[in-house]
Write a protein that holds these residues in place. Sequence first.
Motif, PDB file in Angstrom:
ATOM      1  N   GLY A  84      58.814 113.957 -80.154  1.00 30.88           N
ATOM      2  CA  GLY A  84      58.172 113.429 -81.358  1.00 30.88           C
ATOM      3  C   GLY A  84      58.885 112.218 -81.915  1.00 30.88           C
ATOM      4  N   VAL A  85      60.219 112.235 -81.896  1.00 33.35           N
ATOM      5  CA  VAL A  85      60.983 111.072 -82.374  1.00 33.35           C
ATOM      6  C   VAL A  85      60.657 109.839 -81.544  1.00 33.35           C
ATOM      7  CG1 VAL A  85      63.313 110.097 -82.553  1.00 33.35           C
ATOM      8  CG2 VAL A  85      62.868 112.412 -83.384  1.00 33.35           C
ATOM      9  N   ILE A  86      60.566 110.028 -80.236  1.00 34.15           N
ATOM     10  CA  ILE A  86      60.259 108.888 -79.355  1.00 34.15           C
ATOM     11  C   ILE A  86      58.857 108.352 -79.629  1.00 34.15           C
ATOM     12  CG2 ILE A  86      59.930 108.203 -76.945  1.00 34.15           C
ATOM     13  CD1 ILE A  86      62.074 110.295 -76.207  1.00 34.15           C
ATOM     14  N   ILE A  87      57.883 109.257 -79.764  1.00 30.42           N
ATOM     15  CA  ILE A  87      56.503 108.838 -80.029  1.00 30.42           C
ATOM     16  C   ILE A  87      56.409 108.123 -81.365  1.00 30.42           C
ATOM     17  CG2 ILE A  87      54.163 109.669 -80.492  1.00 30.42           C
ATOM     18  CD1 ILE A  87      54.699 111.934 -78.503  1.00 30.42           C
ATOM     19  N   CYS A  88      57.002 108.717 -82.401  1.00 26.87           N
ATOM     20  CA  CYS A  88      56.933 108.115 -83.737  1.00 26.87           C
ATOM     21  C   CYS A  88      57.655 106.780 -83.790  1.00 26.87           C
ATOM     22  CB  CYS A  88      57.527 109.058 -84.774  1.00 26.87           C
ATOM     23  SG  CYS A  88      56.576 110.551 -85.021  1.00 26.87           S
ATOM     24  N   TYR A  89      58.757 106.683 -83.060  1.00 25.86           N
ATOM     25  CA  TYR A  89      59.491 105.414 -83.049  1.00 25.86           C
ATOM     26  C   TYR A  89      58.616 104.292 -82.489  1.00 25.86           C
ATOM     27  CZ  TYR A  89      62.890 101.857 -81.723  1.00 25.86           C
ATOM     28  OH  TYR A  89      63.561 100.666 -81.563  1.00 25.86           O
ATOM     29  N   GLN A  90      57.927 104.574 -81.391  1.00 24.32           N
ATOM     30  CA  GLN A  90      57.063 103.554 -80.811  1.00 24.32           C
ATOM     31  C   GLN A  90      55.943 103.163 -81.767  1.00 24.32           C
ATOM     32  OE1 GLN A  90      57.559 101.964 -77.978  1.00 24.32           O
ATOM     33  NE2 GLN A  90      59.376 103.159 -77.454  1.00 24.32           N
ATOM     34  N   ILE A  91      55.383 104.150 -82.465  1.00 20.13           N
ATOM     35  CA  ILE A  91      54.286 103.880 -83.391  1.00 20.13           C
ATOM     36  C   ILE A  91      54.768 103.018 -84.557  1.00 20.13           C
ATOM     37  CG2 ILE A  91      52.723 104.969 -85.053  1.00 20.13           C
ATOM     38  CD1 ILE A  91      52.653 107.395 -83.099  1.00 20.13           C
ATOM     39  N   LEU A  92      55.865 103.436 -85.194  1.00 20.45           N
ATOM     40  CA  LEU A  92      56.354 102.734 -86.375  1.00 20.45           C
ATOM     41  C   LEU A  92      56.963 101.387 -86.013  1.00 20.45           C
ATOM     42  CD1 LEU A  92      57.899 105.785 -88.246  1.00 20.45           C
ATOM     43  CD2 LEU A  92      55.848 104.519 -88.883  1.00 20.45           C
ATOM     44  N   TYR A  93      57.624 101.293 -84.873  1.00 23.92           N
ATOM     45  CA  TYR A  93      58.197 100.020 -84.454  1.00 23.92           C
ATOM     46  C   TYR A  93      57.098  98.991 -84.228  1.00 23.92           C
ATOM     47  CZ  TYR A  93      60.793  96.601 -81.714  1.00 23.92           C
ATOM     48  OH  TYR A  93      61.363  95.430 -81.253  1.00 23.92           O
ATOM     49  N   THR A  94      56.018  99.406 -83.566  1.00 26.34           N
ATOM     50  CA  THR A  94      54.896  98.496 -83.338  1.00 26.34           C
ATOM     51  C   THR A  94      54.270  98.065 -84.658  1.00 26.34           C
ATOM     52  OG1 THR A  94      54.433  99.572 -81.215  1.00 26.34           O
ATOM     53  CG2 THR A  94      52.684  98.227 -82.173  1.00 26.34           C
ATOM     54  N   THR A  98      58.431 116.050 -90.605  1.00 28.60           N
ATOM     55  CA  THR A  98      58.803 115.000 -91.557  1.00 28.60           C
ATOM     56  C   THR A  98      60.133 114.373 -91.171  1.00 28.60           C
ATOM     57  OG1 THR A  98      57.637 116.207 -93.307  1.00 28.60           O
ATOM     58  CG2 THR A  98      59.181 114.501 -93.999  1.00 28.60           C
ATOM     59  N   SER A  99      61.107 115.199 -90.802  1.00 26.11           N
ATOM     60  CA  SER A  99      62.412 114.672 -90.375  1.00 26.11           C
ATOM     61  C   SER A  99      62.266 113.805 -89.138  1.00 26.11           C
ATOM     62  CB  SER A  99      63.375 115.835 -90.090  1.00 26.11           C
ATOM     63  OG  SER A  99      63.555 116.638 -91.226  1.00 26.11           O
ATOM     64  N   MET A 100      61.415 114.243 -88.224  1.00 27.91           N
ATOM     65  CA  MET A 100      61.159 113.490 -86.999  1.00 27.91           C
ATOM     66  C   MET A 100      60.633 112.094 -87.309  1.00 27.91           C
ATOM     67  SD  MET A 100      58.402 114.759 -84.182  1.00 27.91           S
ATOM     68  CE  MET A 100      57.005 114.466 -85.292  1.00 27.91           C
ATOM     69  N   CYS A 101      59.669 112.022 -88.229  1.00 27.86           N
ATOM     70  CA  CYS A 101      59.086 110.731 -88.581  1.00 27.86           C
ATOM     71  C   CYS A 101      60.084 109.868 -89.359  1.00 27.86           C
ATOM     72  CB  CYS A 101      57.813 110.940 -89.406  1.00 27.86           C
ATOM     73  SG  CYS A 101      56.447 111.661 -88.471  1.00 27.86           S
ATOM     74  N   LEU A 102      60.879 110.479 -90.233  1.00 29.36           N
ATOM     75  CA  LEU A 102      61.868 109.719 -91.003  1.00 29.36           C
ATOM     76  C   LEU A 102      62.927 109.115 -90.091  1.00 29.36           C
ATOM     77  CD1 LEU A 102      62.401 112.020 -94.115  1.00 29.36           C
ATOM     78  CD2 LEU A 102      61.342 109.755 -94.085  1.00 29.36           C
ATOM     79  N   ILE A 103      63.419 109.904 -89.148  1.00 30.44           N
ATOM     80  CA  ILE A 103      64.423 109.380 -88.201  1.00 30.44           C
ATOM     81  C   ILE A 103      63.840 108.225 -87.416  1.00 30.44           C
ATOM     82  CG2 ILE A 103      65.740 109.934 -86.125  1.00 30.44           C
ATOM     83  CD1 ILE A 103      66.045 112.786 -87.262  1.00 30.44           C
ATOM     84  N   VAL A 107      60.107 104.714 -95.415  1.00 24.28           N
ATOM     85  CA  VAL A 107      60.254 106.148 -95.651  1.00 24.28           C
ATOM     86  C   VAL A 107      58.927 106.752 -96.105  1.00 24.28           C
ATOM     87  CG1 VAL A 107      61.282 107.852 -97.207  1.00 24.28           C
ATOM     88  CG2 VAL A 107      62.735 106.162 -96.077  1.00 24.28           C
ATOM     89  N   ARG A 108      58.272 106.090 -97.041  1.00 21.71           N
ATOM     90  CA  ARG A 108      56.979 106.608 -97.503  1.00 21.71           C
ATOM     91  C   ARG A 108      55.947 106.572 -96.392  1.00 21.71           C
ATOM     92  NH1 ARG A 108      58.696 103.743-102.076  1.00 21.71           N
ATOM     93  NH2 ARG A 108      57.485 101.898-101.507  1.00 21.71           N
ATOM     94  N   GLN A 109      55.948 105.514 -95.614  1.00 21.69           N
ATOM     95  CA  GLN A 109      55.001 105.421 -94.504  1.00 21.69           C
ATOM     96  C   GLN A 109      55.254 106.535 -93.483  1.00 21.69           C
ATOM     97  OE1 GLN A 109      54.560 101.425 -93.029  1.00 21.69           O
ATOM     98  NE2 GLN A 109      53.622 102.082 -91.102  1.00 21.69           N
ATOM     99  N   SER A 110      56.523 106.846 -93.247  1.00 21.92           N
ATOM    100  CA  SER A 110      56.872 107.914 -92.307  1.00 21.92           C
ATOM    101  C   SER A 110      56.408 109.271 -92.828  1.00 21.92           C
ATOM    102  CB  SER A 110      58.383 107.934 -92.070  1.00 21.92           C
ATOM    103  OG  SER A 110      58.836 106.704 -91.540  1.00 21.92           O
ATOM    104  N   VAL A 111      56.584 109.496 -94.127  1.00 24.34           N
ATOM    105  CA  VAL A 111      56.156 110.772 -94.707  1.00 24.34           C
ATOM    106  C   VAL A 111      54.637 110.904 -94.637  1.00 24.34           C
ATOM    107  CG1 VAL A 111      56.030 112.120 -96.840  1.00 24.34           C
ATOM    108  CG2 VAL A 111      58.169 110.969 -96.206  1.00 24.34           C
ATOM    109  N   PHE A 112      53.914 109.826 -94.977  1.00 26.63           N
ATOM    110  CA  PHE A 112      52.455 109.869 -94.892  1.00 26.63           C
ATOM    111  C   PHE A 112      52.000 110.162 -93.461  1.00 26.63           C
ATOM    112  CE2 PHE A 112      52.321 106.714 -98.648  1.00 26.63           C
ATOM    113  CZ  PHE A 112      52.385 107.768 -99.553  1.00 26.63           C
ATOM    114  N   LEU A 113      52.658 109.519 -92.496  1.00 29.48           N
ATOM    115  CA  LEU A 113      52.295 109.722 -91.095  1.00 29.48           C
ATOM    116  C   LEU A 113      52.534 111.172 -90.667  1.00 29.48           C
ATOM    117  CD1 LEU A 113      51.362 108.557 -88.396  1.00 29.48           C
ATOM    118  CD2 LEU A 113      53.725 107.862 -87.944  1.00 29.48           C
TER     119      LEU A 113
END
Length: 388
Positions: free
Chosen positions: A280-290, A365-370, A317-323
Amino acid sequence: MSRTPLAWKNLVHEPRRLLLASAGVGFAAVLMFTQNGFRHALLDSPVQLIEWMECDLVATSTARYMLPVNQRFARSLLRRAESDPDVSAAEALLIERLMARVRVAGERARPIRVVSVPDPPGWLTIPGLKEQRLSLQPPGTALIDRKTRARYGFQFDHRGSPLPQTVELAEKRIRIVGSVTIGTDFANEGSLLIRESEFARYFPLRGSGSPLGVVDVGMFRIKRGADPDQVAERLTNLAPCIWNVVRKDELKQKERKFWSEQTPVGAIFFIGTVMGFVVGVIICYQILYTSLQDAMPEFATLKAMGYPNRYFVGVVVRQSVFLSWFGFVPAVLVALALFWMLESYSGLPMRLTFTRAITVLALTTSMCLISGLLALRNLVRADPASLF
């Protein structure tokens, strides 16, 4: 003047990207739900029978390091224990696994757990037992756990009642007259309930003497006002090398601890949850980085205007929590459906409790925040002029 909810608008301005991002987060959450669900099923399933014992204290052999092990003690100890002034009643529970093999017509013989039904009612509160108790009065009858694995060959109607079939237990005919709901675990794929007196008929070699002279589990009810720990200690001291007497909750904790710490299965499911988190961290990182890269000119303008780094941290941080919320909600629905199918197929108690759902939400939530904070590093460190 209200501030523009930049984090929210960054996330929802492209519905297609939001849908894909939510699917990615939801996939990771479902992985964690599934691994976490199997782990808790591993811990919940062995104690189901203990939960349905209507007693205060439970006795097992000192050699019985987990409930499925065939280690017993003499029934005479229960009679001695009844002389304790704080014991109001004592009853035996017999469990046979080693010699219990059941064969449905057309299928091969398979091992099964056979549990005795005590003659005095009320000691076992297994769902369906009270209504079916009278059906067990004729000799050679049994109740089948309707969650017994399908490979045994038992057939049920739409109400969960067993259909007429030819069945043998320990190479002797037995008639299935009803069904109850117990559930399987990692040691038992099915269960039969028979009257205690029937153990002598189907398992005559069970004890060195009388088949009914040895007991797998002793159940005690104590008088109102008595201290259960003190009573348990006194009863244990009657035969400290032969049995242990503990509170029912203590036995449940012991079973859970054994399966969690002494078997590799608990560690495997824990590692599976960790792997789901990492994926999940890897997937979210790619999404948020893009997402951040696409909006880099706008962020550069804000940075050149004097917005501090803590502002961008807050936005991400807010965007990560919403996601995480967008991905978590559909993941709960998928997990509920998946748990229902897995429980129907395996008989394991796949329960999605509020506490377990909150745990996965916290992990998501922690996954998306990281992931968001990792994706933010380039923006925080960069000079505004280099971002245009």
